[in-house]
Design an enzyme around this catalytic site. Structure first.
Site, mmCIF file in Angstrom:
data_model
loop_
_atom_site.group_PDB
_atom_site.id
_atom_site.type_symbol
_atom_site.label_atom_id
_atom_site.label_comp_id
_atom_site.label_asym_id
_atom_site.label_seq_id
_atom_site.Cartn_x
_atom_site.Cartn_y
_atom_site.Cartn_z
ATOM 1 N N PHE A 135 -63.587 17.155 -53.546
ATOM 2 C CA PHE A 135 -64.170 17.563 -52.268
ATOM 3 C C PHE A 135 -65.265 16.594 -51.851
ATOM 4 O O PHE A 135 -65.824 15.852 -52.661
ATOM 5 C CB PHE A 135 -64.702 19.001 -52.335
ATOM 6 N N CYS A 136 -65.548 16.607 -50.546
ATOM 7 C CA CYS A 136 -66.596 15.769 -49.963
ATOM 8 C C CYS A 136 -67.051 16.452 -48.676
ATOM 9 O O CYS A 136 -66.765 17.625 -48.454
ATOM 10 C CB CYS A 136 -66.089 14.356 -49.712
ATOM 11 N N THR A 137 -67.736 15.734 -47.817
ATOM 12 C CA THR A 137 -68.305 16.350 -46.619
ATOM 13 C C THR A 137 -67.234 16.804 -45.638
ATOM 14 O O THR A 137 -67.173 17.972 -45.253
ATOM 15 C CB THR A 137 -69.264 15.375 -45.918
ATOM 16 N N ILE A 154 -66.160 20.084 -47.181
ATOM 17 C CA ILE A 154 -67.135 21.173 -47.249
ATOM 18 C C ILE A 154 -67.336 21.822 -45.887
ATOM 19 O O ILE A 154 -67.443 23.052 -45.774
ATOM 20 C CB ILE A 154 -68.477 20.646 -47.788
#
Length: 284
Positions: free
Chosen positions: A185-187, A214
């Site tokens: 996951f990331c932004t 996210i």
């Protein structure tokens, strides 16, 4: 005036970027948009902002103009609102990669990594395992300073300073991932998608990416199984699970994130310094 902020990316093979650049720049300027659009052989990555009328017109342009031969027809946008324009100018830049991993550009035609949507992920985390009973491990692909603002509970964080370090740390820590369902996951999705593709290519099994990152997770299910806020690369610094700006700020001097607690430190001087600056100075 309400400003619409758009973010989008898409992995797709592109070969006419030099010809497109001046035309895209001109259209964005006509619409009064500001922000940055990156074009690379592996795809597009953009962050732009403007009025509702302007952003709607841009979406129609990038999806449907014959110039792009349908390459961006399915481009999905993430939207947020602000009271002011977060960008100072409009840039369309040509890059080797839309997100730098310092690996040969991926071939989008070979297929993206599998994804898991926010609601499914929440159900996995509620139970502690995926639908097959395999334990789930959350893998944060962001830089260490972003992770410090907030992340998923018990997420793996290898304290990278830049995304190009990701392949090396994964090679060194493969044992952490074996026998588990790995969700990167990331932004907003771009780093975790490329990370998942890389892990798939080097033979790590049961790898997923969090669809939309996210911010999409916040939009769909709120802050369940997440602690803190989400760092964003604009004037807002961080968003909470309700997608609202927080009281975190960015230090003018060193670009560190300064929490509300740190802002109460004697070392914090708005626009000049922060506790991280003071710590670095004392260690020098």
């Amino acid at each position: 005036m309400t400003i619409v902020n758009l973010a989008a990316y898409h992995f797709v093979s592109l070969d006419a970027n030099e010809q497109w650049r001046p035309l895209v720049t001109a259209r964005c300027n006509e619409l009064g948009l500001r922000g940055t659009i990156l074009l690379a052989p592996e795809g597009i990555n953009l962050f732009i902002a403007g009025t509702r009328e302007a952003t709607d017109a841009f979406i129609a342009y990038i999806r449907h103009d014959p110039l792009f031969e349908g390459k961006f027809a399915t481009l999905q946008f993430k939207e947020s609102l602000s009271d002011s324009q977060p960008f100072r100018r409009m840039l369309v830049r040509l890059k080797r990669e839309i997100i730098t991993m310092k690996k040969p550009a991926i071939k989008p035609e070979l297929g993206r990594a599998p994804f898991v949507d926010a609601r499914t992920l929440k159900s996995w985390l509620d139970r502690g395992h995926d639908d097959t009973g395999r334990p789930v491990v959350m893998l944060d692909t962001r830089n260490a300073f972003e992770v410090d603002v907030g992340t998923f509970d018990n997420a793996l964080d290898y304290r990278i300073d830049k995304f190009s370090e990701f392949p090396e740390v994964i090679d060194a820590n493969r044992a952490d991932l074996e026998g588990k369902t790995v969700v990167s996951f990331c932004t907003g999705g771009i780093r975790c998608e490329k990370a998942a593709i890389h892990m798939k290519e080097i033979g790590i099994d049961n790898v997923y990416q969090l669809e939309g990152g996210i911010l999409k997770y916040f939009e769909e299910v709120g802050g369940a199984h997440y602690h803190g806020d989400c760092f964003v690369f604009d004037y807002r610094t961080a968003l909470n699970p309700q997608l609202q700006p927080t009281e975190n700020v960015t230090c003018f001097a060193c670009r560190a994130v300064v929490t509300p607690e740190a802002q109460r430190s004697p070392s914090y001087v708005a626009g000049k310094s922060c506790p991280a600056c003071a710590q670095a100075a004392s260690a020098a």
